[in-house]
Design a protein around this motif. Structure first.
Motif, PDB file in Angstrom:
ATOM      1  N   LYS A  13      -7.673   5.931   3.486  1.00 14.65           N
ATOM      2  CA  LYS A  13      -7.357   4.603   4.018  1.00 14.65           C
ATOM      3  C   LYS A  13      -5.876   4.268   3.812  1.00 14.65           C
ATOM      4  O   LYS A  13      -5.435   3.173   4.102  1.00 14.65           O
ATOM      5  N   CYS A  14      -5.140   5.200   3.244  1.00 15.15           N
ATOM      6  CA  CYS A  14      -3.748   4.917   2.934  1.00 15.15           C
ATOM      7  C   CYS A  14      -2.842   5.675   3.905  1.00 15.15           C
ATOM      8  O   CYS A  14      -3.315   6.508   4.678  1.00 15.15           O
ATOM      9  N   GLY A  15      -1.562   5.370   3.861  1.00 13.42           N
ATOM     10  CA  GLY A  15      -0.639   6.047   4.772  1.00 13.42           C
ATOM     11  C   GLY A  15       0.644   6.436   4.066  1.00 13.42           C
ATOM     12  O   GLY A  15       1.116   5.728   3.174  1.00 13.42           O
ATOM     13  N   ALA A  16       1.197   7.574   4.452  1.00 10.61           N
ATOM     14  CA  ALA A  16       2.500   7.981   3.941  1.00 10.61           C
ATOM     15  C   ALA A  16       3.384   8.271   5.143  1.00 10.61           C
ATOM     16  O   ALA A  16       2.933   8.880   6.114  1.00 10.61           O
ATOM     17  N   HIS A  17       4.608   7.782   5.078  1.00 10.34           N
ATOM     18  CA  HIS A  17       5.518   7.932   6.225  1.00 10.34           C
ATOM     19  C   HIS A  17       6.879   8.377   5.725  1.00 10.34           C
ATOM     20  O   HIS A  17       7.321   7.941   4.671  1.00 10.34           O
ATOM     21  N   THR A  18       7.520   9.210   6.495  1.00  9.28           N
ATOM     22  CA  THR A  18       8.863   9.645   6.131  1.00  9.28           C
ATOM     23  C   THR A  18       9.789   9.370   7.304  1.00  9.28           C
ATOM     24  O   THR A  18       9.525   9.809   8.415  1.00  9.28           O
ATOM     25  N   VAL A  19      10.835   8.591   7.028  1.00 11.27           N
ATOM     26  CA  VAL A  19      11.770   8.227   8.098  1.00 11.27           C
ATOM     27  C   VAL A  19      13.182   8.621   7.680  1.00 11.27           C
ATOM     28  O   VAL A  19      13.894   7.840   7.073  1.00 11.27           O
TER      29      VAL A  19
END
Lengths: 250, 498
Positions: free
Chosen positions: B416-422
């Motif tokens: 249910k979680c999210g990881a993002h790399t920008v």
């Protein structure tokens, strides 16, 4: 009382029944080999005994020294003395093998109400055991199984077995991915751990391993059941005639 | 039940309301009326007996702030903040100038005790000196500038630092005692016009630390600040300024926890670091503010501007952070690599759980020749949290030979979680070498089962795997802090798996 009693065990994975009523009794000091073709349910049996999630026991019992194993969490089972040597030991980056061994051993001891090992005592014990298994000290400083060869991974399993001193060792396809030399080293390690107080269940596809770890009993599994049991000669018989004869029996 | 599913279930059940550090200290506080105006800015300045130039500086920032709008580019979502509904100043009622531990409000000391971080320095404060030459890490000296709410209540070790020529004091004091240094450096790294929150901070900053290390001096101890936000609805506006003069070295530790709150608390700190020729600054943070309850209510809003200026040749600035708290984190400790051969480092562990939202990362701005930078970021997302790494690496036209290495790893616990790399990467000259690596992985069922089969509980297994995952960064922390950080990671994971 038997050490391990598996009674009429039925197990499902995602609605599909894998074990259809399996029965097996193992006493202290005995070494049992479980042989069978791929898909016969050998690994499922080992996983269910150890308590791996994802399996549904629909019927039957597993008793360990008379206690219901299926009621225990996997870590409780470990503390009681159930050890599974994995076919494919996992890698845990960033966690030094030494740290892992110590954390696990102390967790088990704590669960049993025993005192935790002090650092010097622990180091002494690890050095002793690893030396006998031909495990270099620098391997213990590396991350758990990270960059280990197949042989090193299996030796690491045997090292843990020697450290934790379980009363039941289940060896799941210990020979897979090992060349003959690596196999011999690992098997020697296992043989050194044979004791009247300890039982072993050796799961294997090939007879080869049983030349090194000679079993007291051999069971042939096919389609989720034990279809034939006998002495060590049964393994040789199988090697000669193959598993197909049992496909029909099942 | 599969282990990961079980973890997810447990995460759902966490009673975040039992936040360990959720308690209040009852001390009289003196606050400014709610809201923000020129009068409030004047009130704050007056409270601190500031010279006229400081008030002028604040007022200019305030006027600038009025023309600015809140940034919205970060991957965080929160109700609009009513800036007129906050208090901008609260202080424990001053009794008198504190010179020893006995004079500190016992309530405040009790607060530290409850934190489970009893002032390690208490012994030192009480004059228990380690034997000469002893380098037992537990005995190494740490100087504390304790910030309680908005005012520093105790500054210790002054004498010894003074001997070395190091100035370490609340910035409010530095403004009065070392105006020439403050005027020279304040706002020189993060200008008053920098961004919405930094500008707000410039107008209303309450207190913080000031450090000046003279040329050639290696600061004899780690400098440390613990602070907590204590006053209901009080915005906390820390301002820290650290200057390492030529050839000097200083290591600064910042750690904090905050008590539980129903209303969201705004925190907008500014930290400025200046490293001159051959100087090195190491800045470490462990952040564990109230993350909000199980419905995602409450929790700290943490909008921080941290920036270091490698102003001189061969200078080095290193940021290490362990972020486990706050409902919203908006934080990008950055380095301006102005001096030739200067080096910037950023090591980060960001753990998010429950409904936490983290948008954090760094900026490495290469201006000088042969500058180098290194970024190691470890994001761990659990529960329903969102964890974003946002980083900028840029090489100016004249920054020949600039080098950067970036590794961003994300670990997901549950689904249910999210990881993002920008990542943003700009090279304006052809001799720059930038490397970027990024991985995202889920904590594997097989790995957990392996550990559990060896006798570890599910919680211990997750703790072990995560501590392994973040090891590269933990190693960067000073020893005293690494132990605390490791504990904190385990504590926050205790929360995350039941």
């Amino acid at each position: 009382m038997a050490l391990l009693e598996v009674k009429d065990l039925k197990v499902r994975v995602e609605e599909r029944e894998i074990l259809h009523g399996l029965t097996l009794t193992v006493n202290e000091g005995e070494v049992h080999a479980i042989m069978g073709p791929n898909g016969s349910g050998k690994s499922t049996l080992s996983h269910v005994i150890a308590g791996k999630p994802g399996y549904e026991v629909t019927d039957g019992q597993i008793l360990f020294r008379g206690e219901d194993l299926l009621e225990m969490d996997p870590d409780e089972r470990a503390a009681k003395g159930v050890f599974l040597a994995f076919q494919y030991p996992v890698e845990i980056p960033g966690v030094a093998t030494m740290t892992f061994l110590r954390t696990a051993l102390n967790a088990q001891r704590k669960a049993r109400g025993e005192s935790e090992y002090s650092t010097p005592d622990f180091l002494k014990k690890v050095r002793e055991v690893s030396k006998s298994l031909n495990i270099p000290q620098d391997m213990l400083k590396r991350g758990v199984n990270v960059g280990f060869s197949g042989g090193e991974k299996k030796r690491n399993e045997v090292l843990q077995m020697a450290l934790f001193e379980p009363s039941l060792c289940i060896l799941d396809e210990m020979d897979s991915g090992l060349d003959i030399d690596a196999l011999r080293i690992a098997a020697d390690g296992v043989n050194a751990l044979r004791s009247p107080k300890r039982a072993m269940v050796v799961i294997t596809h090939y007879q080869r391993l049983l030349n090194y770890i000679v079993p007291d009993f051999v069971h042939v599994m096919s389609r989720g059941r034990v279809v034939k049991s006998g002495g060590k000669d049964l393994a040789l018989e199988l090697e000669a005639s193959g598993y197909t004869q049992f496909e029909d029996a099942a | 039940m599969p282990a990961v599913q079980e973890t997810v279930e447990r995460v759902k059940r966490i009673d975040v309301d039992q936040y360990r550090y959720g308690f209040e200290t009852l001390i009289d506080s003196e606050k400014a009326p709610k809201g923000l105006s020129e009068e409030i800015v004047k009130f704050i300045s007056q409270k601190k007996n500031e010279p006229a130039w400081m008030l002028q500086w604040r007022l200019e920032a305030y006027r600038r702030w009025l023309t600015m709008t809140e940034p919205t580019w970060a991957r965080v979502d929160y109700p609009k903040i009513d800036f007129q509904d906050l208090y901008y100043y609260a202080a424990p009622k001053p009794k008198k100038t504190v010179t020893s531990l006995d004079e500190i409000d016992p309530e405040i000391l009790k607060t530290y005790e409850k934190l489970g971080i009893p002032l390690r320095e208490v012994a030192m404060l009480e004059g228990v000196e380690p034997k000469p030459g002893e380098q037992d890490p537990a005995q190494r000296k740490i100087a504390v500038d304790a910030v309680f709410d908005s005012v520093s209540v105790a500054t210790t070790f002054k004498a010894e630092l003074k001997k070395a020529g190091v100035i370490f004091m609340p910035i409010s004091e530095a403004i009065r005692e070392h105006p020439e240094l403050v005027q020279k450096y304040l706002g020189s790294v993060v200008p008053t016009s920098d961004n919405f929150y930094a500008t707000l901070n410039s107008a209303v900053f309450s207190d913080g630390s000031f450090v000046y290390v003279p040329p050639g001096v290696r600061c004899p101890m780690e400098l440390s600040t613990y602070f907590r936000i204590n006053e209901r609805n009080t915005g906390q506006f820390e301002r820290t300024l650290i200057i390492a003069d030529k050839g000097s070295y200083v290591s600064y530790l910042e750690g904090c926890t905050a008590p539980q709150r129903d209303e969201n608390q705004l925190h907008a700190a500014v930290v400025e670091l200046v490293a001159h020729d051959d100087a090195e600054i190491k800045y470490s943070t462990v952040q564990n503010w109230y993350p909000g309850n199980s419905e995602g209510k409450g929790g700290i809003y943490n909008f921080v501007t941290k920036r270091g200026d490698c102003r001189g040749a061969n200078s080095k600035i290193s940021w290490t952070q362990v972020e486990t708290g706050s409902a919203i984190t908006w934080k990008y400790p950055s380095c301006i690599l102005r001096g030739d051969n200067s080096r910037g480092e950023f090591y980060s562990i960001a753990i998010s759980n429950g409904f936490q939202q983290v948008d954090s990362g760094t900026k490495m701005i290469h201006l000088g020749k042969n500058t180098s930078s290194r970024i190691i970021s470890k994001g761990i997302a659990a529960g329903k949290s969102q964890n974003t790494y946002r980083g900028l690496v840029t090489a100016h036209r004249k920054a020949t030979g600039a080098r950067n290495f970036t590794a961003c790893d994300s670990l997901l616990i549950g689904d249910k979680c999210g990881a993002h790399t920008v990542p943003y990467i700009e090279a304006k000259n052809s001799s720059a070498t930038f490397e970027h690596e990024a991985t995202t992985s889920k904590i594997s069922e097989d790995v957990l089962f392996y550990c559990i089969q060896r006798g570890l509980s599910q919680e211990e297994a997750v703790g072990l795997v995560v501590n392994g995952f973040v090891k590269d960064v933990l190693q960067q922390l000073p020893m005293e802090f690494a132990v605390e950080a490791q504990k904190l990671i385990s504590i926050s994971l205790e929360g995350s798996v039941g």
